[in-house]
Design a protein around this motif. Structure first.
Motif, PDB file in Angstrom:
ATOM      1  N   MET A  13       0.816  -1.214   0.000  1.00  0.00           N
ATOM      2  CA  MET A  13       0.000   0.000   0.000  1.00  0.00           C
ATOM      3  C   MET A  13       0.855   1.273   0.000  1.00  0.00           C
ATOM      4  N   SER A  14       2.171   1.114  -0.067  1.00  0.00           N
ATOM      5  CA  SER A  14       3.070   2.261  -0.141  1.00  0.00           C
ATOM      6  C   SER A  14       3.394   2.590  -1.596  1.00  0.00           C
ATOM      7  N   GLN A  15       4.063   3.698  -1.801  1.00  0.00           N
ATOM      8  CA  GLN A  15       4.343   4.170  -3.156  1.00  0.00           C
ATOM      9  C   GLN A  15       5.835   4.376  -3.352  1.00  0.00           C
ATOM     10  N   PRO A  16       6.302   4.486  -4.607  1.00  0.00           N
ATOM     11  CA  PRO A  16       7.720   4.768  -4.846  1.00  0.00           C
ATOM     12  C   PRO A  16       8.134   6.088  -4.200  1.00  0.00           C
ATOM     13  N   ILE A  17       9.427   6.217  -3.902  1.00  0.00           N
ATOM     14  CA  ILE A  17       9.894   7.369  -3.128  1.00  0.00           C
ATOM     15  C   ILE A  17      10.154   8.606  -3.970  1.00  0.00           C
TER      16      ILE A  17
END
Length: 344
Positions: A129-133
C-alpha cells in the motif's frame, strides 16, 4: 469492471476547484491554483493544486513545496479524510461525484481479513500500500542526509500516513514514513522496516521510537542492487546508502541491527564480502562474528570502517570527497575499478 485509480483521478480533476473547496477548505484560490498548507488541509500556502489543464501540467495535480510531496486528487481525499483502503477512497469520490453505487461484489471479492500484527503478511501488505519514493518526503529526508544518488533503491517506499503507537495503552498516531522491504535470498518480502518522518524538518519524527521493524528479519535484509560475487553489508539503511554514494554499482544490504548483521545469509555466488561496520562495541561484535562465518564459508571478508560513528556521519560531516578517499583505501583494487568507476 472496476475503474482504475487513474479514471477516478481524471473524473475528480474535471471538478478540481470543487474538490479543493470540499476537502482543502483551509485554503483558497489564487489564479489557476488552490493554495493550502498541506494535503491534510492544514492552513498555509506551501501546497498548490492546479485547477485547469495547461502546458505546465494537468488539472488536479498538486505539489507541496515544503516537503517535495506531490500527487492527485485521490491523494487529497485519502489524506484529508484519513482513509487507507482504496475501496473507501473510491466510495468517498463516488459520493462527491454523485455517482450510483457499484455493483455488489462477488463472494470472491470480499475484503481481506486483517493480517496478524507484526507478521510477514502484515509487512507485505504495508509495502503493497506504499508508493515509490521519487518526489516524496522520503527523497527529501534522504537528501537532507547527503544521500542524493538513489539508483537501485526500489526496496524503499513511502507511506503518507503510517500508523504509530507508542505502546499498547496509547492512542494510535499517524506519521509519514519510509517503508523498507526486507527480503530473503529469493527476493520474497519477509518483513518491513519503518522510519517515521517529520514533514516540517525533513528528519525523523519526534517520537520515542522513530524506527521499528516487523516480520521475519533473521538472515534477511533490505537490499540495494542484485547480489553476485561481491557484496557489502551494513546495519542501517542510511549508513549503507551513504557508502553507495561513492560505490554506486556495488550490491549492498542493510541488516537493520548489529545482531541481524552478524546473522545475514550468504548467496551461493558470494566470494567477497565487505563488512560495513558502525564504530561502536555492537559494530565490533557483528564484525567479528561475520568474519568468522564468512571465512568458514570460504568467503573473503574485508572490513570497512568509518572515520566517525558511521558512514552517514562521515558523509554529512566530512563530505563526499573525503568519504570517497576513505572508501577507496579500504576496497580491493579490482573492485575500485569495477564499482567506483562512476564516482572516480
Amino acid at each position: 469492471m472496476a475503474e482504475a485509480p487513474h479514471d477516478w483521478a481524471r473524473r475528480l480533476a474535471d471538478q478540481a476547484e470543487a474538490v479543493c473547496r470540499r476537502y482543502l477548505s483551509s485554503g483558497h484560490r489564487e489564479g489557476r491554483y488552490w493554495l493550502v498548507g498541506d494535503v491534510r488541509n492544514t492552513p498555509g500556502r506551501s501546497m498548490y493544486v492546479r485547477l485547469k489543464d495547461s502546458p505546465k501540467g494537468l488539472a488536479g495535480k498538486w505539489t507541496d513545496a515544503a516537503t517535495g510531496e506531490h500527487g492527485d486528487l485521490l491523494d487529497v481525499i485519502r489524506e484529508s479524510c484519513g482513509l487507507v483502503d482504496f475501496k473507501d477512497i473510491a466510495d468517498e469520490a463516488r459520493t462527491f461525484l454523485s455517482m450510483p453505487p457499484p455493483e455488489p461484489e462477488s463472494s470472491q471479492q470480499h475484503r481481506q481479513s486483517p493480517a496478524p500484527h507484526g507478521s510477514p503478511e502484515a509487512a507485505r501488505r504495508l509495502v503493497g500500500m506504499s508508493q515509490p519514493i521519487n518526489g516524496t518526503l522520503v527523497q527529501a529526508y534522504l537528501r537532507e542526509r547527503g544521500i542524493t544518488d538513489l539508483r537501485g533503491t526500489g526496496s524503499l517506499h513511502y507511506h503518507s500516513r503510517c500508523y504509530y503507537r507508542p505502546d499498547e495503552h496509547s492512542p494510535t498516531q499517524t506519521w509519514p514514513a519510509m517503508i523498507a522491504a526486507v527480503t530473503d535470498l529469493d527476493g520474497d518480502i519477509t518483513g518491513a522496516h519503518r522510519t517515521w518522518l517529520d514533514p516540517r524538518r525533513r528528519d525523523k519524527a519526534p517520537i520515542d521510537t522513530p524506527r521499528r521493524a516487523m516480520g521475519d528479519l533473521l538472515g534477511n535484509a533490505v537490499r540495494f542492487g542484485m547480489g553476485g560475487e561481491v557484496m557489502a553489508a551494513g546495519e542501517g539503511i542510511e549508513t549503507v546508502l551513504s557508502l553507495r554514494q561513492v560505490l554506486p554499482d556495488m550490491p549492498m544490504l542493510a541488516a537493520l541491527s548489529a545482531a541481524h548483521l552478524a546473522a545475514i545469509l550468504f548467496p551461493d555466488t558470494l566470494r567477497r564480502l565487505y563488512i560495513v561496520r558502525d564504530n561502536d562495541p555492537a559494530g565490533d561484535g557483528a564484525r567479528d562474528s561475520l568474519i568468522d562465518r564468512a571465512n568458514a564459508a570460504g568467503i573473503e571478508a574485508i572490513v570497512m570502517s568509518p572515520e566517525l560513528g558511521d558512514f552517514n556521519e562521515d558523509l554529512r560531516t566530512l563530505g563526499m570527497d573525503t568519504l570517497q578517499t576513505k572508501a577507496r583505501s579500504q576496497v580491493a583494487p579490482q573492485d575500485v575499478a569495477r564499482f567506483m568507476a562512476l564516482a572516480a
